[in-house]
Write a protein that holds these residues in place. Structure first.
Motif, PDB file in Angstrom:
ATOM      1  N   THR A 143     -44.989 -18.653 -10.815  1.00  0.00           N
ATOM      2  CA  THR A 143     -44.434 -18.824  -9.479  1.00  0.00           C
ATOM      3  C   THR A 143     -43.242 -17.897  -9.281  1.00  0.00           C
ATOM      4  OG1 THR A 143     -42.859 -20.535 -10.122  1.00  0.00           O
ATOM      5  CG2 THR A 143     -45.105 -21.257  -9.596  1.00  0.00           C
ATOM      6  N   SER A 144     -42.742 -17.875  -8.050  1.00  0.00           N
ATOM      7  CA  SER A 144     -41.575 -17.045  -7.767  1.00  0.00           C
ATOM      8  C   SER A 144     -40.353 -17.532  -8.551  1.00  0.00           C
ATOM      9  CB  SER A 144     -41.266 -17.057  -6.271  1.00  0.00           C
ATOM     10  OG  SER A 144     -41.076 -18.395  -5.818  1.00  0.00           O
ATOM     11  N   THR A 202     -44.801 -21.252 -15.191  1.00  0.00           N
ATOM     12  CA  THR A 202     -46.043 -20.635 -15.651  1.00  0.00           C
ATOM     13  C   THR A 202     -47.122 -21.671 -15.952  1.00  0.00           C
ATOM     14  OG1 THR A 202     -45.264 -20.664 -17.937  1.00  0.00           O
ATOM     15  CG2 THR A 202     -44.800 -18.687 -16.647  1.00  0.00           C
ATOM     16  N   THR A 211     -50.782 -17.942 -14.454  1.00  0.00           N
ATOM     17  CA  THR A 211     -50.099 -17.817 -13.170  1.00  0.00           C
ATOM     18  C   THR A 211     -48.601 -17.979 -13.382  1.00  0.00           C
ATOM     19  OG1 THR A 211     -50.236 -20.180 -12.659  1.00  0.00           O
ATOM     20  CG2 THR A 211     -52.058 -18.796 -11.913  1.00  0.00           C
ATOM     21  N   ASN A 258     -44.885 -14.636  -3.577  1.00  0.00           N
ATOM     22  CA  ASN A 258     -44.917 -16.017  -4.050  1.00  0.00           C
ATOM     23  C   ASN A 258     -45.529 -16.039  -5.454  1.00  0.00           C
ATOM     24  OD1 ASN A 258     -43.868 -16.882  -1.501  1.00  0.00           O
ATOM     25  ND2 ASN A 258     -45.929 -16.678  -0.674  1.00  0.00           N
ATOM     26  N   ASN A 259     -46.670 -16.668  -5.595  1.00  0.00           N
ATOM     27  CA  ASN A 259     -47.310 -16.726  -6.916  1.00  0.00           C
ATOM     28  C   ASN A 259     -47.925 -15.388  -7.299  1.00  0.00           C
ATOM     29  OD1 ASN A 259     -46.639 -19.401  -6.839  1.00  0.00           O
ATOM     30  ND2 ASN A 259     -48.720 -20.164  -6.627  1.00  0.00           N
ATOM     31  N   GLY A 277     -50.423 -13.692 -10.726  1.00  0.00           N
ATOM     32  CA  GLY A 277     -51.225 -14.152 -11.858  1.00  0.00           C
ATOM     33  C   GLY A 277     -52.274 -13.160 -12.280  1.00  0.00           C
TER      34      GLY A 277
END
Length: 121
Positions: free
Chosen positions: A52-53, A57, A50, A32-33, A35
């Motif tokens: 995400t998939s 950002t 960070t 998933n995320n 970072g």
């Protein structure tokens, strides 16, 4: 077993650039995320960026416009391109990934071992 292995830290002069990599390996169903955090001596750990998939950002104000986070989902790898580095960017940088090791397992957060970035003339 899941491992996150970082690379790319080092010593750089102010204004220079570095690229950090963080590769996840082992039993991984989905990520998933992802970072990066950093921790300077005597300071609390700070969230840097960070992703995400889906590729969305987010950045700390202190690095906006200078750092770029990206990921290669096929390689289970994330990157942090750091440009216009400043002495205050000096810290140990830690990557993380929120992932599922199996289809029905709960998501969990895994961490890299940390890599030192030193910005100094």
């Amino acid at each position: 077993q899941v491992q996150l292995v970082e690379s790319g830290g080092g010593l750089v002069q102010p204004g220079g650039s570095l690229r950090l990599s963080c590769a996840a390996s082992g039993s991984i169903f989905s990520i998933n995320n992802m970072g990066w955090y950093r921790q300077a001596p005597g300071k609390e750990r700070e969230l840097v960026a960070t992703i995400t998939s889906g590729g969305s950002t987010n950045y700390a104000d202190s690095v906006k416009g200078r750092f770029t986070i990206s990921r290669d989902n096929a390689k289970n790898t994330e990157y942090l391109q750091m440009n216009s580095l400043r002495p205050e960017d000096t810290a140990v940088y830690y990557c993380y990934a929120n992932l599922r090791a199996t289809l029905y397992g709960p998501p969990d957060v895994y961490w890299g071992q940390g890599t030192q970035v030193t910005v100094s003339s």
